[in-house]
Design a protein around this motif. Structure first.
Motif, PDB file in Angstrom:
ATOM      1  N   VAL A 183      39.729   9.701 -16.597  1.00 31.58           N
ATOM      2  CA  VAL A 183      40.594   9.028 -17.576  1.00 31.58           C
ATOM      3  C   VAL A 183      40.537   9.709 -18.941  1.00 31.58           C
ATOM      4  O   VAL A 183      41.543   9.795 -19.641  1.00 31.58           O
ATOM      5  N   ALA A 184      39.368  10.233 -19.327  1.00 29.41           N
ATOM      6  CA  ALA A 184      39.248  10.860 -20.652  1.00 29.41           C
ATOM      7  C   ALA A 184      40.173  12.075 -20.755  1.00 29.41           C
ATOM      8  O   ALA A 184      40.879  12.263 -21.750  1.00 29.41           O
ATOM      9  N   ARG A 185      40.181  12.868 -19.695  1.00 30.94           N
ATOM     10  CA  ARG A 185      41.035  14.055 -19.666  1.00 30.94           C
ATOM     11  C   ARG A 185      42.525  13.650 -19.630  1.00 30.94           C
ATOM     12  O   ARG A 185      43.367  14.259 -20.267  1.00 30.94           O
ATOM     13  N   ARG A 186      42.810  12.603 -18.875  1.00 32.55           N
ATOM     14  CA  ARG A 186      44.187  12.109 -18.809  1.00 32.55           C
ATOM     15  C   ARG A 186      44.658  11.670 -20.197  1.00 32.55           C
ATOM     16  O   ARG A 186      45.765  11.963 -20.619  1.00 32.55           O
ATOM     17  N   TYR A 187      43.766  10.992 -20.896  1.00 32.72           N
ATOM     18  CA  TYR A 187      44.074  10.542 -22.256  1.00 32.72           C
ATOM     19  C   TYR A 187      44.458  11.718 -23.149  1.00 32.72           C
ATOM     20  O   TYR A 187      45.452  11.676 -23.871  1.00 32.72           O
ATOM     21  N   GLU A 188      43.675  12.789 -23.061  1.00 33.68           N
ATOM     22  CA  GLU A 188      43.938  13.938 -23.939  1.00 33.68           C
ATOM     23  C   GLU A 188      45.277  14.603 -23.629  1.00 33.68           C
ATOM     24  O   GLU A 188      46.007  14.992 -24.541  1.00 33.68           O
ATOM     25  N   LEU A 189      45.586  14.718 -22.349  1.00 31.28           N
ATOM     26  CA  LEU A 189      46.861  15.381 -22.072  1.00 31.28           C
ATOM     27  C   LEU A 189      48.048  14.497 -22.441  1.00 31.28           C
ATOM     28  O   LEU A 189      49.091  14.994 -22.868  1.00 31.28           O
ATOM     29  N   GLY A 191      40.806  14.891 -12.009  1.00 33.08           N
ATOM     30  CA  GLY A 191      41.019  13.524 -12.474  1.00 33.08           C
ATOM     31  C   GLY A 191      40.154  13.189 -13.681  1.00 33.08           C
ATOM     32  O   GLY A 191      39.650  14.070 -14.376  1.00 33.08           O
TER      33      GLY A 191
END
Lengths: 304, 235
Positions: free
Chosen positions: A67-73, A65
């Protein structure tokens, strides 16, 4: 390398033309015109204020999980696809001290930055009370869609809307939101005068309206929950007892579906239901490819 | 994993709708959000000031746990600790001489307390909800409804009383009381988890105090958390 191991066709009406499977392949270079017949839906549910990834010593989801990683994908997919919609099925709030300390403001700021197009309210989105919700939502640049809550005489009145129509490429997409019964889930003081309307009846009405407005794809953001043992209305029930909905993006039950589930609606047509667990561990992705009616000469009414 | 499908649906001629779509195909995958993000991520910089402030607050140690506290049904060390904490902190504020018990819900205990240092953040994880503690005065006639609820749910955190062979027994003796007090959360009082017997309350005392704050207070007062794994509920 991504694996594609499940290919099939479902013809719902005999004699219909099928989209050639070749146009579904993401790897094949495609012309602009094909891309504009393609729509990518990305979605989350029950993120529950999980802003940081789970710690590496987490028993179930180490390092997952965030949010930063979610943003990148999501950003990566946006560079690859022309038409992307980012949606959430509710319960954005509650679950980490970020919510307790900042009341949901950071969640709203982040989701705005991620470019969410529309979300619906879950029961936990009432946890800060209705005034708390209104305060947090000041930081949101995306709409909350709620069609079966009556918010007249509450602070939320006018903050949410029933549905939204977005034009993406050649497609017109209708989206509406359906919420869960709050009684028994949320303290009365937190939802006050909010009225609850029958989800099936309202969903049918919303989908009909969106169809009449010419939507090519109709999406229901639902916080009803995927399935229940008793007769509580779930996404499965919603799918079976409605028509005109193509996709139900669900939440509430934190269900990790391996792939979208197909149900038949009242008219015998296929409805997809998807839900991706909780806490932002997964993002759901569904790529739709649309085939449009080719106009024959007799259809042309105006010729220049 | 990607799954490809084709669905076709049909816009019949002559319909009002002006969608001219004749077919929709789809493929799908559930994308795992995992791995590190790049160091110049704009989201990280948005989060950072909030996180720094929060971490400083959350990492402070407030007590020590000599064993793991886990919840369970019919009971568990966490059930007992949480119910005792709320009971101990609130019981004195109820002035009349009636039986008192504390009743919480297993579902509301959101995280175990692990052996070792107990931080402010651990108590937040245990009780993330901003629920207020309330006391409800109930007629004795509701006891059976509560017993039936326990039987159906399989057990909930309780303090000040035990459930023996399905019957509620107060820790202290009272002579034919007509009423008793239940210390609980506003969530349960308000209909949460369908504890419908609370609708029969004849008086409600609001404490204005959050469950979490009272657990924090109790934890700091205990220093070393009291581990009691006695099962207080039997049927």
């Amino acid at each position: 390398m991504k694996r594609r191991d499940f290919v099939r066709t479902t013809a719902l009406i005999s004699g219909c033309s099928l989209v050639a499977p070749s146009v579904l392949s993401r790897d094949v270079g495609r012309s602009k015109s094909v891309k504009s017949n393609r729509l990518t839906i990305l979605h989350t549910n029950d993120t529950h204020s999980n802003i940081d990834p789970f710690p590496m010593n987490h028993a179930k989801y180490p390092g997952k999980g965030g949010v930063a990683r979610r943003y990148e994908l999501i950003q990566k997919i946006r560079t690859e696809e022309e038409n992307v919609l980012l949606l959430d099925a509710g319960d954005i709030f509650q679950g980490t001290p970020y919510f307790n300390l900042y009341g949901g403001v950071l969640e709203m700021k982040l989701m705005s930055k991620l470019g969410y197009d529309a979300v619906t309210m879950g029961n936990h989105d009432f946890d800060g009370g209705m005034d708390g919700f209104v305060k947090a939502v000041e930081y949101a640049n995306f709409p909350f869609l709620c069609s079966n809550y009556g918010f007249s005489n509450t602070p939320i009145d006018g903050i949410t809307r029933e549905h939204l129509i977005l034009e993406k490429g050649n497609m017109k997409v209708g989206i509406f939101g359906i919420g869960v019964e709050l009684n028994g889930l949320v303290p009365k003081v937190k939802f006050g005068e909010t009225k609850y309307f029958d989800p099936i009846e309202i969903a049918n009405d919303q989908a009909q309206q969106l169809k009449e407005k010419g939507c090519d794809l109709i999406i229901c953001l639902s916080h009803l929950g995927y399935a229940y043992d008793d007769d509580q209305v779930s996404d499965l029930v919603l799918a079976r007892r409605t028509k005109n909905i193509h996709l139900i993006i669900g939440g509430h039950t934190h269900t990790f579906l391996e792939r979208p589930v197909e149900e038949k609606n009242m008219a015998g047509e296929t409805v997809l239901i998807n839900q991706v667990g909780w806490a932002g561990i997964n993002v759901g992705r569904i790529d739709f490819e649309f085939e449009f009616k080719k106009f024959e000469k007799k259809d042309v009414l105006f010729v220049q | 994993m990607i799954h490809k499908y084709l669905i076709v649906f049909f816009i019949g001629a002559g319909l009002l709708a002006c969608s001219s779509v004749t077919g929709i195909g789809f493929e799908a995958e559930q994308i795992a959000v995992t791995g590190a993000n790049s160091s110049d991520n704009v989201i990280d910089s948005l989060i950072r000031p909030y996180k720094v402030k929060m971490d400083a607050k959350m990492d402070s140690t407030i007590a020590i746990a000599d064993q793991d506290f886990t919840k369970g049904r019919p009971g568990g060390a966490l059930n007992n600790w949480a119910a005792d904490a709320i009971y101990n902190q609130v019981e004195q504020s109820i002035k009349d001489q009636l039986p008192k018990l504390c009743l919480l819900n297993v579902g509301g205990l959101r995280n175990p307390i692990n052996k070792g240092n107990v931080s402010l953040g651990d108590i937040f994880k245990l009780m993330p909800f901003d629920n207020e503690v309330v006391a409800v005065k109930l007629p004795m006639s509701t006891i059976e409804e509560i017993e039936a609820y326990f039987k159906k749910s399989g057990g909930e955190p309780i303090s000040g009383a035990m459930v023996k062979a399905g019957k509620i027994r107060f820790v202290e003796d009272y002579i034919n009381p007509r009423f008793f007090w239940v210390i609980t959360s506003d969530y349960l009082l308000g209909g949460g988890d369908h504890m419908d017997f609370f609708t029969k309350g004849i008086e409600i005392q609001n404490t204005g105090l959050l469950m979490r704050d009272l657990m924090l207070k109790e934890a700091s007062e205990q220093g070393r958390l009291i581990w009691d794994n006695e099962i207080r509920i039997s049927f």
